[in-house]
Design an enzyme around this catalytic site. Structure first.
Site, mmCIF file in Angstrom:
data_model
loop_
_atom_site.group_PDB
_atom_site.id
_atom_site.type_symbol
_atom_site.label_atom_id
_atom_site.label_comp_id
_atom_site.label_asym_id
_atom_site.label_seq_id
_atom_site.Cartn_x
_atom_site.Cartn_y
_atom_site.Cartn_z
ATOM 1 N N GLU A 1 5.082 -6.189 -12.423
ATOM 2 C CA GLU A 1 4.920 -5.655 -11.072
ATOM 3 C C GLU A 1 4.881 -6.784 -10.057
ATOM 4 O O GLU A 1 4.310 -7.838 -10.307
ATOM 5 C CB GLU A 1 3.614 -4.846 -10.986
ATOM 6 C CG GLU A 1 3.385 -4.220 -9.616
ATOM 7 C CD GLU A 1 1.990 -3.629 -9.456
ATOM 8 O OE1 GLU A 1 1.624 -3.273 -8.321
ATOM 9 O OE2 GLU A 1 1.256 -3.532 -10.469
ATOM 10 N N ASP B 1 0.803 -1.232 0.000
ATOM 11 C CA ASP B 1 0.000 0.000 0.000
ATOM 12 C C ASP B 1 0.829 1.273 0.000
ATOM 13 O O ASP B 1 0.467 2.265 0.647
ATOM 14 C CB ASP B 1 -0.967 0.013 1.198
ATOM 15 C CG ASP B 1 -2.023 -1.071 1.108
ATOM 16 O OD1 ASP B 1 -2.367 -1.469 -0.024
ATOM 17 O OD2 ASP B 1 -2.496 -1.532 2.167
ATOM 18 N N ILE B 2 1.960 1.258 -0.736
ATOM 19 C CA ILE B 2 2.726 2.495 -0.872
ATOM 20 C C ILE B 2 2.531 3.097 -2.274
ATOM 21 O O ILE B 2 3.134 4.120 -2.590
ATOM 22 C CB ILE B 2 4.230 2.283 -0.564
ATOM 23 C CG1 ILE B 2 4.789 1.050 -1.283
ATOM 24 C CG2 ILE B 2 4.471 2.157 0.914
ATOM 25 C CD1 ILE B 2 5.163 1.315 -2.690
ATOM 26 N N GLY B 3 1.685 2.471 -3.079
ATOM 27 C CA GLY B 3 1.363 3.027 -4.392
ATOM 28 C C GLY B 3 2.072 2.384 -5.554
ATOM 29 O O GLY B 3 2.206 2.979 -6.623
ATOM 30 N N LYS C 1 1.835 -9.391 -14.207
ATOM 31 C CA LYS C 1 1.989 -9.637 -12.778
ATOM 32 C C LYS C 1 1.853 -11.141 -12.546
ATOM 33 O O LYS C 1 0.853 -11.741 -12.940
ATOM 34 C CB LYS C 1 0.939 -8.859 -11.984
ATOM 35 C CG LYS C 1 1.137 -8.909 -10.474
ATOM 36 C CD LYS C 1 0.383 -7.769 -9.794
ATOM 37 C CE LYS C 1 0.650 -7.754 -8.312
ATOM 38 N NZ LYS C 1 0.200 -6.510 -7.659
ATOM 39 N N GLY D 1 3.265 -6.616 -2.717
ATOM 40 C CA GLY D 1 3.827 -6.201 -1.443
ATOM 41 C C GLY D 1 5.202 -5.596 -1.619
ATOM 42 O O GLY D 1 5.473 -4.881 -2.583
ATOM 43 N N SER E 1 -3.320 -11.254 -5.140
ATOM 44 C CA SER E 1 -4.308 -11.775 -4.194
ATOM 45 C C SER E 1 -5.237 -10.653 -3.754
ATOM 46 O O SER E 1 -4.914 -9.472 -3.879
ATOM 47 C CB SER E 1 -3.610 -12.393 -2.979
ATOM 48 O OG SER E 1 -2.686 -11.496 -2.408
#
Length: 224
Positions: free
Chosen positions: A111, A12-14, A37, A114, A41
């Protein structure tokens, strides 16, 4: 074909937001780009996944079914979601999917999930970490980090880990960057000094635009 892998300093840092910004940047130049990717999940379909977001927001032309290899519904680390669904990733399938894209596209943007230390499979008889995938696909990395408090530590540790595992780091991209914020500006300088890697771009807060600082984004893709 040239490729690039996007990893991040954490969840969740973008990372997906920045991946979409990179994809948009290349598509505006009419470059032949695909996104890939290995595992995602926490989504019920490809369309509602991170891969679907990048596909739609960047206007990618590739078939939706080629965006990822493994989709898990539970919002957990891929290795745990795979264990609970009894459906484990295969490096052979990942390589096959990626190599298929290489045949049709000039650039492939991949990508992770996490942070870099993210297990995709972690069983007694089989282990796949994201650095294993990066090495198998022969990709260099960019590290996405939030521009705010704590990013010096998180970014330096991530870059150090990548280099220790023999992975080429092309640079860092700071997300949620505010040019008038003295802490953000100092974080940028300190990250460059300590990692000895450039902050190659920033994405401003509430923006989808990639602001390059040195070269064009496509110049950071390497042959693979």
């Amino acid at each position: 074909m040239k490729g690039l892998f996007v990893t991040g300093t954490g969840t969740d840092i973008g990372k997906t937001h920045v991946s979409a910004a990179i994809a948009r940047y290349l598509r505006k130049k009419d470059l032949n780009l695909a996104y890939y990717k290995a595992a995602v999940s926490g989504a019920k379909s490809v369309k509602t996944s991170d891969a679907g977001f990048v596909h739609e927001s960047a206007g990618l032309l590739q078939n939706e079914n080629t965006l990822l290899s493994y989709l898990y519904q539970r919002p957990l680390s891929p290795h745990l979601a795979a264990r609970l669904e009894n459906r484990f990733a295969s490096m052979e399938k990942i390589k096959e999917a990626f190599n298929s894209l290489k045949q049709s596209y000039e650039y492939v943007l991949s990508e992770g999930a996490g942070g870099i230390i993210c297990p995709v499979v972690y069983e007694d008889n089989k282990k796949i970490m994201y650095e294993d995938i990066i090495k198998e696909l022969n990709l260099p990395c960019v590290v996405v980090a939030d521009a705010g408090l704590g990013t010096i530590n998180h970014t330096v540790l991530t870059v150090f880990y990548l280099k220790e595992h023999g992975i080429k780091v092309q640079g860092v991209i700071l997300n949620n960057f505010e040019p008038s914020n003295i802490m953000h500006e100092d974080n940028l300088v300190m990250v460059e000094k300590i990692t000895q890697n450039k902050v190659i771009a920033v994405v401003h807060k509430n923006s989808m635009e990639l602001n390059m600082r040195y070269k064009n984004m496509e110049d950071y893709f390497d042959e693979c």
